[in-house]
Every structure is written in structure tokens, then in C-alpha cells.
Design a protein around this motif. Structure first.
Motif, PDB file in Angstrom:
ATOM      1  N   PHE A   1       0.805  -1.221   0.000  1.00  0.00           N
ATOM      2  CA  PHE A   1       0.000   0.000   0.000  1.00  0.00           C
ATOM      3  C   PHE A   1       0.841   1.275   0.000  1.00  0.00           C
ATOM      4  CE2 PHE A   1      -3.209  -2.975   1.817  1.00  0.00           C
ATOM      5  CZ  PHE A   1      -4.174  -2.810   0.838  1.00  0.00           C
ATOM      6  N   THR A   2       1.921   1.294   0.763  1.00  0.00           N
ATOM      7  CA  THR A   2       2.734   2.512   0.828  1.00  0.00           C
ATOM      8  C   THR A   2       3.603   2.681  -0.403  1.00  0.00           C
ATOM      9  OG1 THR A   2       2.821   2.416   3.249  1.00  0.00           O
ATOM     10  CG2 THR A   2       4.473   3.780   2.146  1.00  0.00           C
ATOM     11  N   HIS A   3       4.332   1.639  -0.785  1.00  0.00           N
ATOM     12  CA  HIS A   3       5.356   1.771  -1.823  1.00  0.00           C
ATOM     13  C   HIS A   3       5.022   1.082  -3.143  1.00  0.00           C
ATOM     14  CE1 HIS A   3       8.018   3.752   0.973  1.00  0.00           C
ATOM     15  NE2 HIS A   3       7.921   2.753   1.829  1.00  0.00           N
ATOM     16  N   ARG A   4       3.915   0.350  -3.201  1.00  0.00           N
ATOM     17  CA  ARG A   4       3.496  -0.311  -4.432  1.00  0.00           C
ATOM     18  C   ARG A   4       4.613  -1.174  -5.013  1.00  0.00           C
ATOM     19  NH1 ARG A   4      -2.017  -0.163  -4.265  1.00  0.00           N
ATOM     20  NH2 ARG A   4      -2.660   1.867  -3.479  1.00  0.00           N
ATOM     21  N   GLY A   5       5.167  -2.043  -4.156  1.00  0.00           N
ATOM     22  CA  GLY A   5       6.240  -2.925  -4.594  1.00  0.00           C
ATOM     23  C   GLY A   5       5.774  -4.068  -5.472  1.00  0.00           C
ATOM     24  N   PHE A   6       4.473  -4.236  -5.597  1.00  0.00           N
ATOM     25  CA  PHE A   6       3.912  -5.260  -6.479  1.00  0.00           C
ATOM     26  C   PHE A   6       2.458  -4.901  -6.755  1.00  0.00           C
ATOM     27  CE2 PHE A   6       3.596  -6.703  -2.066  1.00  0.00           C
ATOM     28  CZ  PHE A   6       2.254  -7.025  -1.931  1.00  0.00           C
ATOM     29  N   ARG A   7       1.842  -5.651  -7.637  1.00  0.00           N
ATOM     30  CA  ARG A   7       0.422  -5.479  -7.928  1.00  0.00           C
ATOM     31  C   ARG A   7      -0.304  -6.770  -7.581  1.00  0.00           C
ATOM     32  NH1 ARG A   7      -0.373  -2.821 -13.798  1.00  0.00           N
ATOM     33  NH2 ARG A   7      -2.479  -2.586 -12.947  1.00  0.00           N
ATOM     34  N   THR A   8      -1.587  -6.643  -7.273  1.00  0.00           N
ATOM     35  CA  THR A   8      -2.339  -7.826  -6.887  1.00  0.00           C
ATOM     36  C   THR A   8      -3.822  -7.621  -7.155  1.00  0.00           C
ATOM     37  OG1 THR A   8      -2.657  -9.447  -5.109  1.00  0.00           O
ATOM     38  CG2 THR A   8      -2.707  -7.113  -4.483  1.00  0.00           C
ATOM     39  N   SER A   9      -4.604  -8.637  -6.854  1.00  0.00           N
ATOM     40  CA  SER A   9      -6.041  -8.599  -7.113  1.00  0.00           C
ATOM     41  C   SER A   9      -6.790  -7.945  -5.962  1.00  0.00           C
ATOM     42  CB  SER A   9      -6.567 -10.022  -7.309  1.00  0.00           C
ATOM     43  OG  SER A   9      -6.392 -10.776  -6.116  1.00  0.00           O
ATOM     44  N   ARG A  10      -8.048  -7.660  -6.199  1.00  0.00           N
ATOM     45  CA  ARG A  10      -8.873  -7.032  -5.172  1.00  0.00           C
ATOM     46  C   ARG A  10      -8.990  -7.894  -3.910  1.00  0.00           C
ATOM     47  NH1 ARG A  10     -15.353  -6.395  -5.068  1.00  0.00           N
ATOM     48  NH2 ARG A  10     -15.518  -4.932  -3.313  1.00  0.00           N
ATOM     49  N   PRO A  11      -9.269  -9.202  -4.006  1.00  0.00           N
ATOM     50  CA  PRO A  11      -9.374 -10.003  -2.777  1.00  0.00           C
ATOM     51  C   PRO A  11      -8.091 -10.007  -1.950  1.00  0.00           C
ATOM     52  CG  PRO A  11     -10.350 -11.177  -4.622  1.00  0.00           C
ATOM     53  CD  PRO A  11      -9.643  -9.993  -5.198  1.00  0.00           C
ATOM     54  N   ILE A  12      -6.942 -10.115  -2.609  1.00  0.00           N
ATOM     55  CA  ILE A  12      -5.674 -10.118  -1.872  1.00  0.00           C
ATOM     56  C   ILE A  12      -5.434  -8.747  -1.255  1.00  0.00           C
ATOM     57  CG2 ILE A  12      -3.180 -10.382  -2.055  1.00  0.00           C
ATOM     58  CD1 ILE A  12      -4.731 -12.986  -2.256  1.00  0.00           C
TER      59      ILE A  12
END
Length: 326
Positions: free
Chosen positions: A92-103
Motif C-alpha cells: 500500500f505505501t510503496h506499491r512494490g507489487f500489484r495484486t487482485s482485489r481479494p488479496i
């Protein structure tokens, strides 16, 4: 994230917001009554688990602990701790990855169960910390009062706990506009009290059912709720305080962040703090094979299982360029 970096929530629909370190309007005032109520609640959250931890010695002396309590405490520590390190921090802070809504929702709930504050407030504070790291405007720099012994002692207290009692809060619209525009995360943040209650009650319920007695429930509540929360809080706060005063500095950063290896396991890799401040968006903080970073291990596993993608892994060439001169 540097003082002039763009807070760019990849995958979010909200436009990016520029954080300008020269701007002083980084906090929002609260009413005196609301501030006092929050401070009293915060004091209870800090004092009660700390008192529980202080009582562990006589309790251990009487052997009032079981493998069941240890298992529950470790599992809850891992779930809620990684909710903070992987969820609140690296995602959430640094956006080190992307993921789906449930995760994304699951990470927000797990982080909230660490009882370190609602997701949006946590992220706003941390983004502001990076914008002004160890300078005027940093919400929790141990160097706030200067480098002398007395000043640094006072600063360490401020960085560890004192800053939590500040009347003014970080401007969330300024530092976390992407999360304020995310209805799922807004809802999770508003239900922070529920997640805190679940975090404290679940170990007691499970322990009571597992042990088959009220005493088992009380023991589980003591160890896997109160003591677990206390330890996790102080490990997190140690990253703000100790890791900005002590440790090694193998990489160039514009602050005093250091790598403090004794905290690596309990902090789930967050104490490899020097590299984090040199390259904030990386999903891995412990880049050497011997640098324990369980948050990295979890993200790597999630990537293997296709639960996350577009992970920002360290680039060896870029890391070499970031090495501090010896």
C-alpha cells in the motif's frame, strides 16, 4: 520515495499526487476532544500489552504457558506482522507489487489486526516519513531534537512512541489520495475497531476451544493477544527509532537509516532499513542470501502462486550503483 517523488498507486484509478517537501502543510488539526479520546485509547493500547509483557517473568516462573499458546502467538504474530510489512508497507505505501482485489482487501485486514492504526492513516504517516526522512517534517525521526546525548535520548523516545500522541495528524488527502479513493480500503479502515477486536478475541476463542477450558482461553488471550501485540508494536516502532540511529549503511541514502541485523527475524525483514531508504519501492529489503527477510519470502511465494505480479525486485546493477563509498 524521495521528497519529490510521485505517489503513484499503480492500478488505481485516482490520479497521482505530487509530494513536495518544500510545503509545510502536511498535517491536519483535530478537535481537542477527539484528540484527547484518541490519546487515551492509544495509551491503553500501549500500556495494557506492555503490562502483560512485564508480567511474563512471574508467569513463566509458574509455568503458566503451553505449546498451544506459543503456536497461537507465533501464528498470529506472523499473520498480523506480515499484514503490516507486506500489506501496509511494501504494497500500500510503496506499491512494490500489484495484486487482485481479494488479496488487497485481505492484506489490509491482516495489517489492521496488528492494531497499529487504520490502513490509510498508517500509509499516510509512512509516506510522509519518506518525504522528510530525518528532517523537519518527518513524523518520527529520532534526530528531531539534535545529535547530543540528551537530545538523542529524547528523540529516540519520540521516534519510538512519543510521535503517536501528536495532536495533529498527517494529511491523508495529501499523502494517501489513492487509498481514500479506494472504497474497499476506506471501508476496511473505518472498520479498524472490528479488526482490532477480532485480533484480540480470536486467540482466546481458539485457545479455549483447543484447550477445552476457560483457563486455556485466558492463557491464550494473555500470550497470543496481549503479549503478541506488545512485541509486534515495539518491533515496528524500533524500525522508526533504532534503525535510524544504529546499524550499518552499505547503500547511499539521504538520511541515517541503517541495517540492524538483530531485529531481522522479528521485524520480518524490515530492519534491513538502509537499502529500503535507498530504494523504497523494492519488494525485497534483505538482498544478501544471509539477510533474513520473511516478507520477501512471502511475496516470492505469492508471485509463484500467481497471487501477485509486477513485483519490483532489486536490480543488481542498480544496487551496485547505490553502494556507499568505503
Amino acid at each position: 520515495m524521495t521528497a519529490t517523488d510521485t505517489v503513484n498507486p499503480r492500478g488505481a484509478t485516482a490520479p497521482a499526487t505530487r509530494v513536495d517537501a518544500s510545503t509545510r502543510h502536511t498535517v491536519t488539526p483535530r478537535s481537542a476532544l477527539k484528540a484527547r479520546g484518541e490519546q487515551i485509547t492509544l495509551a491503553m493500547v500501549i500500556i495494557v500489552p506492555l503490562a502483560a509483557l512485564a508480567a511474563t517473568v512471574p508467569l513463566l516462573w509458574d509455568r503458566w504457558i503451553s505449546p498451544r499458546d506459543v503456536i497461537l502467538a507465533v501464528v498470529m504474530y506472523a499473520i498480523t506482522g506480515h499484514g503490516v510489512t507486506v500489506g501496509f508497507h511494501r504494497y500500500f505505501t510503496h506499491r512494490g507489487f500489484r495484486t487482485s482485489r481479494p488479496i488487497r482487501i485481505a492484506l489490509a485486514i491482516a495489517g489492521s489486526m496488528a492494531i497499529e492504526g487504520p490502513a490509510i492513516r498508517w500509509v499516510a504517516d509512512h509516506r510522509r516519513h519518506h518525504a522528510f526522512s530525518d528532517r523537519d517534517g518527518d513524523p518520527h525521526s529520532p534526530w528531531r531534537y539534535g545529535p547530543g546525548f540528551r537530545a538523542l535520548t529524547k528523540g529516540l523516545w519520540h521516534a519510538h512512541i512519543g510521535w503517536l500522541f501528536d495532536i495533529e495528524q498527517t494529511d491523508q488527502r495529501r499523502y494517501a489520495p489513492d487509498l481514500l479513493d479506494d472504497t474497499d480500503i476506506v471501508r476496511v479502515s473505518r472498520l479498524f475497531g472490528l479488526w482490532a477486536t477480532v485480533s484480540l478475541a480470536a486467540p482466546a476463542l481458539i485457545g479455549g476451544l483447543w484447550g477445552g477450558s476457560f483457563e486455556a482461553a485466558v492463557q491464550a488471550f494473555f500470550w497470543a493477544s496481549l503479549v503478541r501485540v506488545c512485541v509486534l508494536h515495539h518491533v515496528t516502532w524500533s524500525t522508526n527509532s533504532i534503525c535510524h540511529v544504529a546499524g550499518k549503511h552499505p547503500y547511499r541514502s539521504r538520511d541515517r537509516s541503517g541495517n540492524v541485523w538483530p531485529l531481522a527475524i522479528l521485524s520480518m525483514g524490515e530492519s534491513w532499513h538502509n537499502l529500503h531508504h535507498a530504494e523504497p519501492t523494492l519488494a525485497r529489503h534483505g538482498v544478501k542470501p544471509w539477510q533474513v527477510d520473511s516478507s520477501f519470502y512471502l511475496i516470492k511465494l505469492m508471485e509463484t502462486l500467481h497471487l501477485v505480479h509486477d513485483v519490483r525486485w532489486p536490480d543488481p546493477q542498480r544496487l551496485r550503483a547505490k553502494l556507499a563509498p568505503k
